[in-house]
Design an enzyme around this catalytic site. Structure first.
Site, mmCIF file in Angstrom:
data_model
loop_
_atom_site.group_PDB
_atom_site.id
_atom_site.type_symbol
_atom_site.label_atom_id
_atom_site.label_comp_id
_atom_site.label_asym_id
_atom_site.label_seq_id
_atom_site.Cartn_x
_atom_site.Cartn_y
_atom_site.Cartn_z
ATOM 1 N N GLU A 156 55.762 17.082 28.355
ATOM 2 C CA GLU A 156 54.341 16.792 28.376
ATOM 3 C C GLU A 156 53.550 18.087 28.481
ATOM 4 O O GLU A 156 53.970 19.040 29.146
ATOM 5 C CB GLU A 156 54.019 15.855 29.538
ATOM 6 N N CYS A 177 48.034 23.253 29.997
ATOM 7 C CA CYS A 177 49.126 23.299 30.976
ATOM 8 C C CYS A 177 50.430 23.026 30.225
ATOM 9 O O CYS A 177 50.613 21.966 29.634
ATOM 10 C CB CYS A 177 48.878 22.264 32.070
ATOM 11 N N CYS A 217 63.210 19.017 35.659
ATOM 12 C CA CYS A 217 63.181 20.132 36.610
ATOM 13 C C CYS A 217 64.324 19.972 37.596
ATOM 14 O O CYS A 217 64.678 18.849 37.973
ATOM 15 C CB CYS A 217 61.854 20.161 37.368
ATOM 16 N N CYS A 267 61.435 19.173 44.425
ATOM 17 C CA CYS A 267 60.361 19.063 45.427
ATOM 18 C C CYS A 267 60.094 17.581 45.671
ATOM 19 O O CYS A 267 59.975 16.797 44.733
ATOM 20 C CB CYS A 267 59.093 19.764 44.938
ATOM 21 N N CYS A 297 57.028 15.599 43.977
ATOM 22 C CA CYS A 297 56.733 15.794 42.555
ATOM 23 C C CYS A 297 57.498 14.797 41.681
ATOM 24 O O CYS A 297 58.710 14.634 41.827
ATOM 25 C CB CYS A 297 57.088 17.228 42.151
ATOM 26 N N CYS A 315 48.596 17.342 38.423
ATOM 27 C CA CYS A 315 49.708 18.124 38.975
ATOM 28 C C CYS A 315 50.762 17.205 39.574
ATOM 29 O O CYS A 315 50.438 16.321 40.366
ATOM 30 C CB CYS A 315 49.240 19.027 40.110
HETATM 31 N N1 SAH Z 1 57.762 24.476 39.125
HETATM 32 C C1 SAH Z 1 56.579 25.309 39.206
HETATM 33 C C2 SAH Z 1 55.574 24.964 38.147
HETATM 34 C C3 SAH Z 1 54.902 23.605 38.332
HETATM 35 S S1 SAH Z 1 53.300 23.855 38.941
HETATM 36 C C4 SAH Z 1 56.010 25.257 40.617
HETATM 37 O O1 SAH Z 1 56.488 24.455 41.404
HETATM 38 O O2 SAH Z 1 55.133 26.033 40.948
HETATM 39 C C5 SAH Z 1 52.905 22.302 39.541
HETATM 40 C C6 SAH Z 1 52.095 22.391 40.833
HETATM 41 O O3 SAH Z 1 51.788 21.055 41.219
HETATM 42 C C7 SAH Z 1 52.886 23.020 41.975
HETATM 43 O O4 SAH Z 1 52.051 23.872 42.701
HETATM 44 C C8 SAH Z 1 53.278 21.823 42.827
HETATM 45 O O5 SAH Z 1 53.401 22.187 44.170
HETATM 46 C C9 SAH Z 1 52.140 20.848 42.563
HETATM 47 N N2 SAH Z 1 52.517 19.457 42.698
HETATM 48 C C10 SAH Z 1 53.727 18.901 42.512
HETATM 49 N N3 SAH Z 1 53.687 17.588 42.734
HETATM 50 C C11 SAH Z 1 52.423 17.297 43.062
HETATM 51 C C12 SAH Z 1 51.739 16.082 43.383
HETATM 52 N N4 SAH Z 1 52.380 14.917 43.415
HETATM 53 N N5 SAH Z 1 50.422 16.146 43.644
HETATM 54 C C13 SAH Z 1 49.775 17.322 43.603
HETATM 55 N N6 SAH Z 1 50.352 18.484 43.289
HETATM 56 C C14 SAH Z 1 51.665 18.474 43.027
#
Ligand code: SAH
Length: 375
Positions: A97, A133, A140, A144, A147, A363
């Site tokens: 995406e 983006c 991934c 986390c 996410c 995000c």
């Molecule tokens: N893998 C990299 C690039 C992805 S950036 C990284 O982790 O930085 C995506 C951003 O969205 C990250 O800062 C992550 O912490 C945030 N994120 C992930 N899941 C989220 C959610 N459910 N709600 C808001 N932000 C989220």
């Protein structure tokens, strides 16, 4: 032997590689430059469109199954706020995406590259800067806990051509061309860019030299792959750096982001402090606020302490919810209180505007529609 019929994409090849390729086919080397222009600056989608090349060379490309390799837009979801989520497919059937955000998400503010007053119009909407983006992997591996992409696991790395190809496909769909139109690129889609470092960096160079997006308008975000932070700092051409922090101590961070057990906060923050910033450049720390987990006033003060003295700003992101995610979004008041405490501690803090939540484009919500439908 069975002949390989899979078409080879040219997108992703550097000027040097394109020049070698044309020379091998007995063409003069300047044809490499013509191909480079056609692929990245003009963003053509088929060899027949490259009018600078002789007809017979275009035909021979076709015979050798050399396609340009721009990925296809399989689906497109448009949010009420103007955000567009694209499902972009590659020849092997995998897809990722990519998100188009006219006017960004305010996360760009405070980085010394404020938008000017120029206003653009596409698809009947006006904007003065847009942000794309981009994904770096299919799925991934970082896991986390908040996410949605993590639920996929990692399927494979994207090639440099597939990373640049997302940008080309979206720019073409939106009829926009950098540097004429102001476009920011954030490597914040699906995947961990620093676990696909070489392809990601090659894509950055092609975007700068070919597509025409200045390096100062690109930001890469990492969950904290510490050795690659040092590598990025040594690159002659590189995006700005964002680090997903999400907690100010190892106990909490380890429970939210298993990667913290490999590279803890001491290692991560040391790498951040050592990162060589350019003039007027700042680091970004991203911080996803999870209700009752990492959003207390005490936690905000602890965060302020942890990053004191780093030339950085904090982007606060209230959790974007999703199926299978065990956390809640904090109330707006808790978010602004967290921001106030950081600002009082001398840390610039911004609240990222959620973009495209209604279409699962925000995000942490990128999970490929195909699988989402199955939930
Ligand atoms: N893998 C990299 C690039 C992805 S950036 C990284 O982790 O930085 C995506 C951003 O969205 C990250 O800062 C992550 O912490 C945030 N994120 C992930 N899941 C989220 C959610 N459910 N709600 C808001 N932000 C989220």
């Amino acid at each position: 032997m069975i002949e390989e019929k899979q078409p080879t994409g040219l997108l992703g090849l550097s000027l040097r590689e394109l020049t070698d390729l044309v020379e091998e086919s007995g063409q003069p080397s300047y044809r490499g430059q013509q191909l480079f222009e056609a692929l990245y600056r003009q963003r053509l989608e088929s060899a027949e469109q490259i009018s600078t090349l002789p007809q017979e060379f275009r035909q021979s490309m076709g015979q050798r199954s050399l396609s340009l390799g721009v990925p296809t837009i399989e689906k497109k979801f448009v949010s009420s706020d103007g955000t567009v989520r694209y499902l972009i497919a590659f020849p092997d059937g995998q897809s990722v995406e990519t998100v188009w955000m006219p006017d960004g998400d305010e996360g760009e503010a405070g980085d010394g590259s404020e938008a000017g007053n120029e206003v653009e119009t596409t698809a009947g909407r006006t904007w003065n800067r847009a942000t794309i983006c981009v994904s770096s992997q299919v799925g991934c591996a970082v896991d986390c806990q908040f996410c949605l992409t993590a639920l996929l696991g990692v399927k494979r790395n994207l090639t440099a051509g597939e990373i640049v190809g997302q940008v080309c496909a979206v720019l073409n769909d939106q009829s926009v061309s950098p540097p004429k139109n102001r476009v920011n690129i954030v490597f914040m889609g699906m995947g961990e860019p620093f676990l696909n470092y070489e392809n990601f960096m090659k894509a950055v160079r092609l975007l700068v030299e070919g597509v025409g997006v200045p390096e100062s308008r690109m930001t890469v975000s990492t969950a904290g792959i510490v050795p690659r932070i040092y590598d990025l700092g040594a690159e002659p051409v590189r995006p700005k750096l964002a680090i997903s922090l999400n907690a100010p101590n190892d106990e909490l961070r380890g429970s939210l982001m298993p990667i913290n057990r490999k590279w803890n906060l001491e290692k991560l923050v040391s790498a951040a402090r050592a990162f060589p910033l350019r003039n007027r450049e700042k680091l970004t720390f991203e911080y996803v606020l999870l209700d009752g987990v990492n959003d207390s006033e005490q936690t905000a003060r602890e965060l302020g302490e942890l990053i004191r003295g780093v030339r950085a700003k904090v982007n606060l992101i209230a959790l974007n919810p999703g199926p299978g995610i065990a956390f809640q979004t904090p109330a707006q008041e808790r978010v602004t209180q967290f921001q106030r405490i950081l600002i009082a501690a001398g840390v610039p803090a911004f609240i990222r505007r959620p973009r495209g939540r209604d279409i699962y484009a925000a995000c942490g919500q990128l999970k490929r529609t195909v699988e989402l439908a199955a939930i």
